[in-house]
Design a protein around this motif. Structure first.
Motif, short mmCIF file in Angstrom:
data_model
loop_
_atom_site.label_atom_id
_atom_site.label_comp_id
_atom_site.label_asym_id
_atom_site.label_seq_id
_atom_site.Cartn_x
_atom_site.Cartn_y
_atom_site.Cartn_z
N TYR A 92 -13.71 14.95 25.48
CA TYR A 92 -12.81 15.68 24.57
C TYR A 92 -11.42 15.02 24.59
O TYR A 92 -10.81 14.75 23.56
N MET A 143 -21.29 17.78 34.26
CA MET A 143 -21.46 17.95 32.80
C MET A 143 -20.17 18.43 32.15
O MET A 143 -19.73 17.90 31.14
N LEU A 144 -19.53 19.44 32.82
CA LEU A 144 -18.28 19.98 32.28
C LEU A 144 -17.19 18.91 32.33
O LEU A 144 -16.41 18.73 31.39
N LEU A 145 -17.19 18.16 33.45
CA LEU A 145 -16.18 17.10 33.60
C LEU A 145 -16.37 16.03 32.53
O LEU A 145 -15.43 15.58 31.89
N ARG A 146 -17.65 15.67 32.31
CA ARG A 146 -17.94 14.66 31.28
C ARG A 146 -17.45 15.13 29.91
O ARG A 146 -16.77 14.40 29.19
N SER A 147 -17.77 16.40 29.57
CA SER A 147 -17.36 16.93 28.27
C SER A 147 -15.84 16.95 28.15
O SER A 147 -15.29 16.63 27.10
N THR A 148 -15.16 17.32 29.25
CA THR A 148 -13.70 17.38 29.20
C THR A 148 -13.11 15.99 28.98
O THR A 148 -12.22 15.80 28.15
#
Ligand code: FDA
Length: 304
Positions: free
Chosen positions: A9, A1-6
């Motif tokens: 971005y 999830m964090l990787l996707r958001s990064t």
């Protein structure tokens, strides 16, 4: 999830975009998802797909243009695309983004640009899909597409299953009989707006797909998720919904095994075929969907 958001971005980062678009390794890797840089390359892919029993919708890559002159330039390229597909004997179907047609600069100019294209599509028996961008554009996209649908037919839009509002929107689109492409959604959205949990997105997708298959106008089930594809196959068989009343759609270059299977089983399948120079945001959304792509890309870049 964090990787996707990064990754999503970074998809909006101008400096990184300049660097990636001029990198030879990135350009070569992006060719997995992009048909080429020119219309001729895009058309060649459409012809090949037609020979393999599939249809295509051609997308000229670009979004958030900086001037109305650029927006008019995009409209003219799309008019040429429709005409070229018609002349080549390929079903004239195109997909565009409203911010590419000037939505951020002037809503009325954008609507005139898209209206010119939809009217041209209607005159050659073609179709225009208006892609859905971030939730900042959802209302304006539905409004514009519904008006043009009432005037000309020949256009439809996209419903994103990750949006909490889509259960309401589907009813309006069904009432107006606007053709819908159902997808999960590819943008960075806050949790108040979009379901953060994949299970919720998948449950929303299936509920929307069932509704569209029963009440919608020739819906497009756009996913590579085999569990959802199988669920749709089961549902349509149980309900006796004929295979010519809907189609599956997938992105060029993704899940070719599943593409071949669907065609061999007699389902209709359309591929979304992008071409052009402005491939960075599209490419980043594809990386975000499957972070394993990032590792393939890194390995590829290091080997170059
Ligand atoms: P999911 O992401 O769960 O993936 C299921 C499986 O498919 C993965 O396990 C993997 O095997 C494969 N897969 C998926 N993406 C991959 C990738 N990038 N690389 C390699 N394998 C991958 N979105 C949007 O917001 N607005 C729009 O207008 C559109 N338009 C659109 C048109 C069409 C024809 C399609 C198919 C998709 C879109 N999308 C879109 C994108 C969509 O919202 C979504 O991000 C992707 O389709 C990925 O979601 P899946 O449904 O495939 O499921």
């Amino acid at each position: 999830m964090l990787l996707r958001s990064t990754i999503l971005y970074l998809a909006r980062h101008k400096g990184l975009r300049r660097w990636v678009e001029t990198s030879r390794a990135a350009r070569a890797f992006s060719s997995r998802f992009v048909a080429g840089h020119t219309l001729d390359e895009g058309l060649a892919v459409c012809r090949k797909l037609q020979a393999e029993g599939m249809t295509a919708t051609l997308d000229y890559l670009g979004e958030n243009v900086a001037s109305l002159k650029d927006a008019a330039g995009c409209r003219d390229i799309y008019l040429r695309m429709l005409q070229a597909m018609h002349e080549e004997g390929v079903e004239p179907s195109v997909s565009l983004k409203l911010t590419q047609f000037g939505l951020d600069l002037s809503e009325s100019a954008c609507e005139e640009n898209v209206a010119a294209l939809v009217s041209a599509a209607a005159s050659v028996g073609g179709f225009v899909y208006v892609d859905m961008e971030s939730s900042a554009y959802t209302d304006r996209t539905f409004g514009l597409v519904t008006r043009l649908h009432q005037l000309h037919g020949a256009c439809g839009t996209v419903l994103q299953a990750y949006l909490r509002r889509s259960g309401r929107d589907v009813k309006c689109l069904e009432r107006e009989q606007v053709r819908v492409r159902l997808c999960k959604g590819a943008y960075l959205e806050p949790p108040e707006v979009a379901f953060p949990d994949k299970n919720d997105v998948d449950a929303s997708y299936l509920a929307l797909a069932k509704s569209l298959l029963e009440n919608g106008a020739y819906p497009a089930i756009a996913t590579h998720d085999w569990k959802l594809i199988e669920a749709v196959e089961r549902f349509t068989t149980e309900r006796g919904i004929a295979r010519d009343r809907f189609e599956f759609q997938m992105l060029y270059g993704i899940r070719r095994d599943e593409q071949r299977r669907l065609v061999s089983e007699g389902y209709r399948l359309r591929l979304y075929v992008p071409f052009g120079e402005a491939w960075y945001p599209y490419f980043m959304r594809r990386l975000a969907e499957r972070p394993a792509n990032l590792f393939f890309f890194a390995r590829y870049a290091l080997a170059k």
